[in-house]
Scaffold this motif. Structure first.
Motif, PDB file in Angstrom:
ATOM      1  N   LEU A  61       0.828  -1.206   0.000  1.00 53.72           N
ATOM      2  CA  LEU A  61       0.000   0.000   0.000  1.00 53.72           C
ATOM      3  C   LEU A  61       0.862   1.256   0.000  1.00 53.72           C
ATOM      4  O   LEU A  61       0.607   2.196  -0.756  1.00 53.72           O
ATOM      5  CB  LEU A  61      -0.936   0.002   1.211  1.00 53.72           C
ATOM      6  N   ASP A  89      -9.921  -4.238   2.379  1.00 54.10           N
ATOM      7  CA  ASP A  89      -8.564  -4.172   1.841  1.00 54.10           C
ATOM      8  C   ASP A  89      -8.581  -3.938   0.338  1.00 54.10           C
ATOM      9  O   ASP A  89      -7.769  -3.197  -0.207  1.00 54.10           O
ATOM     10  CB  ASP A  89      -7.809  -5.468   2.154  1.00 54.10           C
ATOM     11  N   ILE A  92      -9.502  -0.280  -0.324  1.00 52.76           N
ATOM     12  CA  ILE A  92      -8.358   0.585  -0.006  1.00 52.76           C
ATOM     13  C   ILE A  92      -7.316   0.510  -1.118  1.00 52.76           C
ATOM     14  O   ILE A  92      -6.782   1.518  -1.567  1.00 52.76           O
ATOM     15  CB  ILE A  92      -7.734   0.186   1.350  1.00 52.76           C
ATOM     16  N   GLU A  95      -8.539   2.453  -4.036  1.00 51.57           N
ATOM     17  CA  GLU A  95      -8.624   3.890  -3.777  1.00 51.57           C
ATOM     18  C   GLU A  95      -7.248   4.562  -3.790  1.00 51.57           C
ATOM     19  O   GLU A  95      -7.146   5.740  -4.130  1.00 51.57           O
ATOM     20  CB  GLU A  95      -9.321   4.144  -2.438  1.00 51.57           C
TER      21      GLU A  95
END
Length: 232
Positions: A61, A89, A92, A95
């Motif tokens: 991430l 998850d 996210i 995004e």
């Protein structure tokens, strides 16, 4: 052929993915540690990254966010590959700029199809005319250069966000359902849900709209889908 960077701390998985990509003619690079990825991206200049979420030193991430924040790598396609299957998850990951998301254990055949789909979109973008541009109410798009400005401010978008903006701006005023957007933007090899359309449009709006609650470019048509504003 395209060059793919495979980032996974499980060497067996990285080797498996590399083997199958190379069988299809791709060049591959492997990295097993998140701390090495940014240097590898800068020196090797891959066309696509397959990125594991859980990595030593720097997780997927944080790597994705860093890659997206750098103008030189902001458009680099990223397929996230992870053992985490939780819906949160996945959202996210999308995004913060991942273009696609797969969970382990995964189908090698499906992963290859997704890679081919991403590479095909890269090739389609490269065929756009260098003189093809678009302007509307402060939004400026150069399709060939894959560059976007809002009020003369450069905007960095992921490949999927660019594809969405290109698609909508080429068809102003026309309403498209989520399924139609999936077909046009992600193509026949899509494996994602229509929820991903909403996620990517929200990210796109966050980059180009002054007021996300009252957008002037990408508009919501309640009960059906989305459209680019009418050009009068």
């Amino acid at each position: 052929m395209a060059k793919v960077l495979i980032v996974d701390d499980e060497k067996d998985i990285a080797d498996l993915v590399a083997y199958n990509l190379e069988k299809e003619g791709f060049d591959t690079i492997k990295a097993y540690d998140g701390g090495d990825v940014l240097k590898t991206v800068k020196t090797q200049k891959p066309d696509l990254i397959i990125l594991d979420l859980m990595l030593p030193r720097m997780n997927g991430l944080d790597l994705c966010k860093t890659i997206r924040a750098n103008p030189e790598t902001a458009h680099l396609p990223i397929i996230m590959l992870t053992a985490k299957a939780d819906e949160v998850d996945k959202i996210i990951g999308l995004e913060i700029g991942a273009d696609d998301y797969m969970t382990k254990p995964f189908s090698v055949k499906e992963l290859m199809a997704r890679v081919r789909s991403v590479v095909r979109r890269i090739q389609e973008r490269s065929k756009e005319s260098a003189r093809e541009t678009f302007e509307f109410e402060g939004l400026k798009i150069n399709y060939a250069a894959c560059s976007v400005q809002v009020s003369d401010r450069p905007v960095s978008l992921s490949p999927t966000e660019l594809k969405l903006l290109f698609f909508f701006s080429r068809h102003p005023g026309r309403v498209y359902s989520r399924d139609q957007i999936l077909d046009h933007v992600w193509g026949d090899d899509t494996f994602i849900t229509d929820r991903a359309v909403d996620v990517h449009i929200r990210r796109l709006r966050s980059q180009i709209e002054k007021d996300m609650e009252n957008p002037r470019y990408i508009l919501t048509v309640r009960g059906f889908g989305y459209k680019f504003a009418e050009i009068k």
